[in-house]
Write a protein that holds these residues in place. Sequence first.
Motif, PDB file in Angstrom:
ATOM      1  N   TRP A  65       0.955  -1.184  -0.141  1.00 11.86           N
ATOM      2  CA  TRP A  65       0.045   0.022  -0.104  1.00 11.86           C
ATOM      3  C   TRP A  65       0.891   1.277   0.203  1.00 11.86           C
ATOM      4  O   TRP A  65       2.004   1.271   0.440  1.00 11.86           O
ATOM      5  CB  TRP A  65      -0.867   0.058   1.392  1.00 11.86           C
ATOM      6  N   TYR A  81      -3.683   3.592  -1.704  1.00 11.11           N
ATOM      7  CA  TYR A  81      -3.590   3.062  -3.108  1.00 11.11           C
ATOM      8  C   TYR A  81      -2.846   1.457  -2.845  1.00 11.11           C
ATOM      9  O   TYR A  81      -2.231   1.495  -2.089  1.00 11.11           O
ATOM     10  CB  TYR A  81      -2.905   3.790  -3.861  1.00 11.11           C
ATOM     11  N   LEU A  82      -3.575   0.671  -3.599  1.00 16.21           N
ATOM     12  CA  LEU A  82      -2.972  -0.665  -3.682  1.00 16.21           C
ATOM     13  C   LEU A  82      -2.131  -0.490  -4.866  1.00 16.21           C
ATOM     14  O   LEU A  82      -2.459  -0.436  -5.904  1.00 16.21           O
ATOM     15  CB  LEU A  82      -4.128  -1.873  -3.795  1.00 16.21           C
ATOM     16  N   LEU A  99      -6.085   1.994  -7.378  1.00 16.69           N
ATOM     17  CA  LEU A  99      -5.061   0.844  -7.855  1.00 16.69           C
ATOM     18  C   LEU A  99      -4.197   1.167  -8.528  1.00 16.69           C
ATOM     19  O   LEU A  99      -4.398   2.172  -9.604  1.00 16.69           O
ATOM     20  CB  LEU A  99      -5.993  -0.215  -8.547  1.00 16.69           C
ATOM     21  N   THR A 139      -8.813  -7.480  -3.651  1.00 19.97           N
ATOM     22  CA  THR A 139      -8.968  -6.103  -3.634  1.00 19.97           C
ATOM     23  C   THR A 139      -8.764  -5.592  -4.989  1.00 19.97           C
ATOM     24  O   THR A 139      -9.264  -4.693  -5.635  1.00 19.97           O
ATOM     25  CB  THR A 139      -8.480  -5.303  -2.704  1.00 19.97           C
ATOM     26  N   ALA A 140      -7.440  -5.867  -5.493  1.00 16.99           N
ATOM     27  CA  ALA A 140      -7.035  -5.243  -6.922  1.00 16.99           C
ATOM     28  C   ALA A 140      -7.651  -5.370  -7.853  1.00 16.99           C
ATOM     29  O   ALA A 140      -8.192  -4.721  -8.766  1.00 16.99           O
ATOM     30  CB  ALA A 140      -5.602  -5.653  -6.997  1.00 16.99           C
ATOM     31  N   ARG A 162     -11.097  -3.585  -7.835  1.00 16.71           N
ATOM     32  CA  ARG A 162     -11.027  -2.264  -8.210  1.00 16.71           C
ATOM     33  C   ARG A 162     -10.656  -2.075  -9.474  1.00 16.71           C
ATOM     34  O   ARG A 162     -11.140  -0.943 -10.240  1.00 16.71           O
ATOM     35  CB  ARG A 162      -9.585  -1.480  -7.503  1.00 16.71           C
TER      36      ARG A 162
END
Length: 422
Positions: free
Chosen positions: A47, A56-57, A383, A408-409, A412
């Motif tokens: 992160w 943000y990832l 992302l 999650t990525a 997004r």
Amino acid sequence: MPELVDGLDSKSSAFGFVGSSPTAPITSVMNTYTRFPLQVSKGKGAWIRDCDGNQYLDAVAGIATCTLGHSDPVMDWALDQQLRKLQHISNLYQIPEQEALAAWITTHSCFDKVFFCNSGAEANEAAIKLARKYGHQVRGIERPIILTAEASFHGRTLATISATGQPKYHKGFEPMVRGFRFFTYNDISSFDRLLEATEIEGPRVAAVLLEPLQGEGGVNPGNIDFFNHVRKCCDMKKILLIFDEVQTGVGRTGELWGYNKLGIEPDAFTLAKGLGGGIPIGALAVKEKYDLLCPGDHASTFGGNPFACRAGLTVMKEVERRGLTYHARCMGELLQELLKQLVTRYPDHLRDVRGWGLLQGLVLNNPSLTAPSLVKQAITERLLIVPAGPEVVRFLPPLTIKPKELHTAVNRLEKALLSIIS
């Protein structure tokens, strides 16, 4: 997600930044990058945070560089200790950290000797010089030729862009360095035709320079049959086979080295990116009989300095200790499956997924949808991903990324895609 904390006011800093945009155009930095409107203030693991505190990832990891993620505590401790000891000393003297890193690489690979520099381009420059010396000194070739692949990428110096099989990188910098010829990647017939045409009047080819997986060229994995054929041809004709593992090395493919995926050994390979975990370092490793560079042939003031080598040694030991090569393989399988599910849901816009380990490419399927536009929209969904040409989006997260973070990525990414196509 981990909590990110820094010692600066997130709204402003000594550099004049406010939020996600500078208060005025940055005029002192040359305009050599098309920069996204994001200023990063802090990172932890997979992160990062901008100057407004937005999380943000990071599925870019400095373009395959932050192997252990951001602000890894083991790296923090090791580099702090090294700075308290010694950060730089000339290569005119023996450097214990350099010798330790070289020993780790040779112990865990098929190579025997290592030269250190500062980047992937520098490592490939060293490899090109080695290939030319090999051609002159061992093969007796007056004007050595190096064969490389179309769609390859080997660096930004004049010699390495000359070795790069993408004309867009040549434009405006002609004339290119002579001595490079190109064949179609993974195409045995193309390779054989070029080799035969180049040597029609006698030995000319000193080396073949190849990426086990083409990263910048579109995330194209090497074909085992093709690479075995090239290896046999090089053996038969005494041609040096060099792998550019600047992007594929250090566990990223789910194997420690990219060549492990192909079942053959090159005669030399180059490393950078993930080797330093974010600290600049590059390396050329060779087998004993190709250790041809002598004092005066090649050098680097900063190459192999104690600080960079401590970073490299820490990364490699942590990759081994934490089992990150196996973890990258497992996470790569998960990421590929999640991306394939996206392809199934959006066949009019997405075509394929390809890659190894945590180096995956999502291939787009609609001229109206470009990789740069999807990458830009993904930033609005917090992302970070990166293009690999106009129609491939590349994922290069830290090797420490967790399954939940991959879910999650991709979630997004799907939101970013829907924002464009709906």
